[in-house]
Design a protein around this motif. Structure first.
Motif, PDB file in Angstrom:
ATOM      1  N   ALA A 135     -15.630 -58.689   8.083  1.00  0.00           N
ATOM      2  CA  ALA A 135     -16.379 -59.020   9.281  1.00  0.00           C
ATOM      3  C   ALA A 135     -16.217 -57.869  10.254  1.00  0.00           C
ATOM      4  N   LYS A 136     -16.992 -57.933  11.315  1.00  0.00           N
ATOM      5  CA  LYS A 136     -16.844 -56.922  12.371  1.00  0.00           C
ATOM      6  C   LYS A 136     -16.023 -57.533  13.498  1.00  0.00           C
ATOM      7  N   ASP A 137     -15.134 -56.741  14.037  1.00  0.00           N
ATOM      8  CA  ASP A 137     -14.397 -57.248  15.185  1.00  0.00           C
ATOM      9  C   ASP A 137     -15.207 -56.967  16.453  1.00  0.00           C
ATOM     10  N   ASP A 138     -14.609 -57.253  17.603  1.00  0.00           N
ATOM     11  CA  ASP A 138     -15.334 -57.137  18.874  1.00  0.00           C
ATOM     12  C   ASP A 138     -15.829 -55.723  19.138  1.00  0.00           C
ATOM     13  N   GLU A 139     -15.138 -54.743  18.573  1.00  0.00           N
ATOM     14  CA  GLU A 139     -15.530 -53.349  18.796  1.00  0.00           C
ATOM     15  C   GLU A 139     -16.452 -52.834  17.702  1.00  0.00           C
ATOM     16  N   GLY A 140     -16.855 -53.725  16.796  1.00  0.00           N
ATOM     17  CA  GLY A 140     -17.776 -53.320  15.730  1.00  0.00           C
ATOM     18  C   GLY A 140     -17.085 -52.674  14.545  1.00  0.00           C
ATOM     19  N   LYS A 141     -15.767 -52.718  14.556  1.00  0.00           N
ATOM     20  CA  LYS A 141     -15.002 -52.158  13.451  1.00  0.00           C
ATOM     21  C   LYS A 141     -14.933 -53.184  12.322  1.00  0.00           C
ATOM     22  N   THR A 142     -15.016 -52.717  11.074  1.00  0.00           N
ATOM     23  CA  THR A 142     -14.917 -53.654   9.962  1.00  0.00           C
ATOM     24  C   THR A 142     -13.470 -54.085   9.779  1.00  0.00           C
ATOM     25  N   VAL A 143     -13.264 -55.380   9.742  1.00  0.00           N
ATOM     26  CA  VAL A 143     -11.926 -55.914   9.530  1.00  0.00           C
ATOM     27  C   VAL A 143     -11.960 -56.851   8.336  1.00  0.00           C
ATOM     28  N   ARG A 144     -10.787 -57.148   7.808  1.00  0.00           N
ATOM     29  CA  ARG A 144     -10.685 -58.087   6.698  1.00  0.00           C
ATOM     30  C   ARG A 144     -10.486 -59.496   7.247  1.00  0.00           C
ATOM     31  N   VAL A 145     -11.032 -60.451   6.551  1.00  0.00           N
ATOM     32  CA  VAL A 145     -10.948 -61.842   7.000  1.00  0.00           C
ATOM     33  C   VAL A 145     -10.304 -62.676   5.895  1.00  0.00           C
ATOM     34  N   CYS A 146      -9.299 -63.465   6.278  1.00  0.00           N
ATOM     35  CA  CYS A 146      -8.645 -64.366   5.328  1.00  0.00           C
ATOM     36  C   CYS A 146      -9.606 -65.501   5.014  1.00  0.00           C
ATOM     37  N   LYS A 147      -9.834 -65.737   3.692  1.00  0.00           N
ATOM     38  CA  LYS A 147     -10.755 -66.797   3.294  1.00  0.00           C
ATOM     39  C   LYS A 147     -10.126 -68.176   3.476  1.00  0.00           C
ATOM     40  N   LYS A 148      -8.824 -68.195   3.691  1.00  0.00           N
ATOM     41  CA  LYS A 148      -8.157 -69.493   3.826  1.00  0.00           C
ATOM     42  C   LYS A 148      -8.089 -69.953   5.267  1.00  0.00           C
ATOM     43  N   CYS A 149      -7.672 -69.051   6.176  1.00  0.00           N
ATOM     44  CA  CYS A 149      -7.510 -69.509   7.566  1.00  0.00           C
ATOM     45  C   CYS A 149      -8.484 -68.839   8.523  1.00  0.00           C
ATOM     46  N   GLY A 150      -9.223 -67.856   8.060  1.00  0.00           N
ATOM     47  CA  GLY A 150     -10.222 -67.219   8.910  1.00  0.00           C
ATOM     48  C   GLY A 150      -9.682 -66.137   9.823  1.00  0.00           C
ATOM     49  N   ALA A 151      -8.388 -65.850   9.714  1.00  0.00           N
ATOM     50  CA  ALA A 151      -7.808 -64.818  10.558  1.00  0.00           C
ATOM     51  C   ALA A 151      -8.386 -63.450  10.201  1.00  0.00           C
ATOM     52  N   LYS A 152      -8.604 -62.648  11.217  1.00  0.00           N
ATOM     53  CA  LYS A 152      -9.062 -61.279  10.994  1.00  0.00           C
ATOM     54  C   LYS A 152      -7.865 -60.345  11.097  1.00  0.00           C
TER      55      LYS A 152
END
Ligand SMILES: [Zn+2]
Length: 110
Positions: A92-109
């Motif tokens: 996903a993209k974070d607030d600054e538009g940087k690509t981050v990884r997202v946990c499929k279990k808890c949704g944490a970036k």
């Protein structure tokens, strides 16, 4: 082929028993080296192999040392730093538009 999601410093869980090494070896460890081109990772304490070394400056005697072998990245799963579970990750993209990884279990970036 998917891009490798694992980076140096990540905590990963080894899901293949064969790659774990001798019985009693840890199932989780920190990624010491990521090799995206080969899709392999070196995980601290996992998949120890004996290797013979020639004498050199640091080791005058040479002999046998134990060393982590690179294992296939498909045989490890990332452990989410937020929920602590081995998980698949999305992007996903974070607030600054940087690509981050997202946990499929808890949704944490992360
Ligand atoms: Zn999580």
């Amino acid at each position: 082929m998917n891009k490798m999601n694992i980076k140096k410093g990540d905590l990963v869980q080894v899901i293949s028993g064969k790659d774990r090494g001798p019985a009693g070896s840890p199932t989780q460890g920190k990624v010491m080296r990521a090799m995206p081109a080969e899709r392999k990772v070196v995980v601290e304490g996992v998949g120890m192999v004996k290797k013979s070394v020639k004498p050199n400056g640091a080791n005058q005697q040479g002999g046998i040392v134990q060393q982590e072998a690179a294992i296939d990245a498909s045989n490890v799963m990332l452990v989410c730093p937020s929920c602590g579970k081995a998980t698949r990750v999305g992007h996903a993209k974070d607030d600054e538009g940087k690509t981050v990884r997202v946990c499929k279990k808890c949704g944490a970036k992360f």
